[in-house]
Scaffold this motif. Structure first.
Motif, mmCIF file in Angstrom:
data_model
loop_
_atom_site.group_PDB
_atom_site.id
_atom_site.type_symbol
_atom_site.label_atom_id
_atom_site.label_comp_id
_atom_site.label_asym_id
_atom_site.label_seq_id
_atom_site.Cartn_x
_atom_site.Cartn_y
_atom_site.Cartn_z
ATOM 1 N N ALA A 312 0.831 -1.322 -0.011
ATOM 2 C CA ALA A 312 0.359 0.226 -0.099
ATOM 3 C C ALA A 312 0.867 1.302 0.223
ATOM 4 O O ALA A 312 0.915 1.945 -1.059
ATOM 5 C CB ALA A 312 -0.875 -0.222 1.351
ATOM 6 N N GLU A 315 2.243 2.862 -3.927
ATOM 7 C CA GLU A 315 1.645 3.159 -4.301
ATOM 8 C C GLU A 315 1.724 4.036 -5.034
ATOM 9 O O GLU A 315 1.468 4.673 -6.518
ATOM 10 C CB GLU A 315 0.111 2.746 -4.390
ATOM 11 C CG GLU A 315 -1.040 3.206 -4.784
ATOM 12 C CD GLU A 315 -2.868 2.999 -4.245
ATOM 13 O OE1 GLU A 315 -3.102 3.977 -4.285
ATOM 14 O OE2 GLU A 315 -2.569 2.746 -2.788
ATOM 15 N N ALA A 318 3.291 3.180 -8.654
ATOM 16 C CA ALA A 318 2.924 2.587 -9.285
ATOM 17 C C ALA A 318 3.271 1.341 -9.733
ATOM 18 O O ALA A 318 3.636 0.711 -11.339
ATOM 19 C CB ALA A 318 1.892 3.523 -10.400
ATOM 20 N N LYS A 321 -1.117 -3.044 -9.742
ATOM 21 C CA LYS A 321 -2.271 -2.789 -10.272
ATOM 22 C C LYS A 321 -3.587 -3.417 -9.443
ATOM 23 O O LYS A 321 -4.252 -3.567 -10.620
ATOM 24 C CB LYS A 321 -2.326 -3.596 -11.800
ATOM 25 C CG LYS A 321 -1.418 -3.239 -12.718
ATOM 26 C CD LYS A 321 -0.826 -4.029 -14.338
ATOM 27 C CE LYS A 321 -0.818 -5.151 -14.770
ATOM 28 N NZ LYS A 321 -0.610 -5.605 -15.849
ATOM 29 N N SER A 323 -5.621 -4.355 -5.774
ATOM 30 C CA SER A 323 -4.788 -3.342 -4.069
ATOM 31 C C SER A 323 -4.038 -4.837 -3.223
ATOM 32 O O SER A 323 -4.087 -5.986 -3.371
ATOM 33 C CB SER A 323 -6.385 -4.344 -3.541
ATOM 34 O OG SER A 323 -6.721 -5.410 -3.002
ATOM 35 N N ALA A 324 -3.512 -4.114 -2.051
ATOM 36 C CA ALA A 324 -2.560 -4.740 -1.510
ATOM 37 C C ALA A 324 -2.763 -6.400 -0.989
ATOM 38 O O ALA A 324 -2.397 -7.257 -1.131
ATOM 39 C CB ALA A 324 -2.362 -3.543 -0.087
#
Length: 462
Positions: A312, A315, A318, A321, A323-324
């Motif tokens: 997280a 992020e 990037a 691609k 969610s954690a």
């Protein structure tokens, strides 16, 4: 040493758990570097230290479980020996210093073991990790060398692990003593990591500081701007402004308890924006892991929790691609964090792992994963009050690993390979502390060593 009563109590607890028969504990011998009289610095076997406390070569201990006795085997120093190393305590004096009444010449050990075996009594011994110990056991037990491992006592091994896993107040004091020296080593390194300085110069400064306090290093120092190489022991690079340097270094206490600390420092005293993002993510992961630690929770759960916080936190770059939660559940996170969160620490920097890594780190309903990343987690089982463990999340951009995974199309729907490729020049970041599990949570041991962005930058630029 600790008090004689301490060692007597440890031997009694070990005997109580081992069943019946004899417990045979062999001390280490001197190890020549390149000829007999030129030896490596002596390091006693940690399980022998734990139970018999004597830090010198040529010793063995026998605990007779059924008779409730302990015997120390060794030899008094000869006059020729005194010429070279000076007067030494007698074997009987050494025995009394650790609460042992009976002391006998080492030559009598073989007869003691043979008589026990002839009487059908069990002889319990621990897994040997040195060739000379395996050979000695084979001789004492009349076994082929390749049969020694099969005769290891699982009962004794598990009993030793159970006892050594829970640290007493006196052991914690030893570890904090070791951490005092480690703190000074790290502060010195942070102040010294400047443009134009060679890595080996700073390693020499840390090594010299430990030596000036009469301390051994707990393990070979890892100090490298190539922090993405997890155990990089090369120190030949000349630092330049903008480099990140991973410093994984620790010292031993006078009784050989270890410290194990890692900090990451920006050369020149300032993190770049990209470095700052990754550093803060690693720090947040470490703090979250420590905050979540308590008796009963498995360390594998803590590992996964730290990985989610880390993913997280990066992020803004990037790299992923999804969610954690999804990235960690899938195992895709291991491209960034390919090792385990930590391990036991005590008399060994990877405490008790000579007794078997899976024996020490798993069981209690938890087995080792075969998945890349999680399979390198050395400790997965539930935590107990009195455990001391390292907490060392990291983030690494390993070009060969990125290229392999991308070529295989591994986790292609979850990993942004273009972003990872753009970070191939990054290196790595790791932050590590030694943490005591308490009845209500956890406590970081030792004096604080800067690890917030602001504090690290302040020290590195001072």
């Amino acid at each position: 040493m600790f008090t004689p009563d301490t060692y007597a109590a440890r031997r009694a607890a070990l005997a109580q758990q081992a069943g019946s028969g004899l417990i045979l504990l062999l001390g280490n011998a001197d190890s020549p570097m390149n000829y007999t009289d030129n030896i490596y610095p002596f390091r006693q076997d940690s399980s022998f230290l734990y139970t018999f406390g004597l830090d010198m070569p040529g010793l063995a201990g026998v605990i007779d479980i059924d008779a409730d006795t302990a015997t120390l085997y060794g030899d008094d120093v000869s006059l020729d020996g005194i010429v070279w190393i000076g007067p030494q305590a007698t074997l009987a004096e050494l025995a009394r210093s650790v609460g042992v009444i009976e002391a006998k010449p080492l030559a009598k050990l073989a007869d003691r073991i043979a008589k026990a075996r002839d009487a059908g009594r069990a002889v319990h011994y621990l897994p040997p990790y040195r060739a000379e110990l395996r050979l000695w056991l084979a001789e004492l037990l009349s076994l082929y060398v390749n049969a020694v491992d099969a005769g290891v006592s699982e009962k004794l091994t598990q009993a030793m692990i159970a006892l050594r896993s829970i640290k007493s107040d006196a052991e914690i004091a030893q570890m904090e003593n070791a951490l005092d020296v480690a703190q000074r080593m790290h502060l010195l390194a942070m102040r010294s990591a400047r443009n134009g300085v060679k890595e080996q110069e700073i390693v020499g400064l840390m090594t010299g500081l430990a030596a000036s306090q009469g301390r051994a290093l707990a393990y070979p120092i890892i100090f490298s701007r190539d922090g993405h190489i997890l155990h990089n022991h090369g120190h030949g690079y000349t630092l330049k402004t903008g480099d990140l340097v991973v410093n994984d270094a620790g010292a031993e206490s006078p009784l050989h308890y270890a410290s194990d600390i890692t900090r990451t420092t920006p050369v020149g005293g300032r993190f770049s924006e990209r470095q700052r993002v990754v550093y803060q993510a690693v720090l947040d992961a470490q703090l979250a892991a420590i905050d979540a630690m308590k008796p009963g929770i498995s360390y594998r759960e803590i590992h996964d929790h730290a990985a989610r916080v880390l993913v997280a936190g990066v992020e803004p770059l990037a790299l992923f691609k999804a969610s954690a939660e999804e990235v960690v559940h899938s195992g895709a996170y291991a491209l960034l964090f390919p090792h385990g969160l930590g391990h036991h620490i005590g008399l060994d920097v990877h405490d008790m792992e000579a007794l078997g890594e899976d024996r020490v780190g798993y069981g209690e309903g938890v087995s080792r994963s075969n998945e890349f990343g999680r399979r390198s987690l050395r400790l997965g089982k539930p935590l107990h009050a009195g455990n001391v463990v390292t907490v060392e999340p990291g983030a690494y951009f390993i070009p060969a690993l990125i290229e392999r995974w991308e070529a295989e199309g591994r986790h292609a729907s979850l990993i942004n390979y273009a972003s990872f490729n753009a970070c191939k020049d990054f290196g790595g970041i790791r932050i590590e502390d030694d943490v005591l599990v308490t009845a209500g949570g956890a406590r970081v041991l030792g004096k604080p060593i800067p690890k917030t962005v602001a504090d690290v930058e302040a020290l590195a630029s001072a």
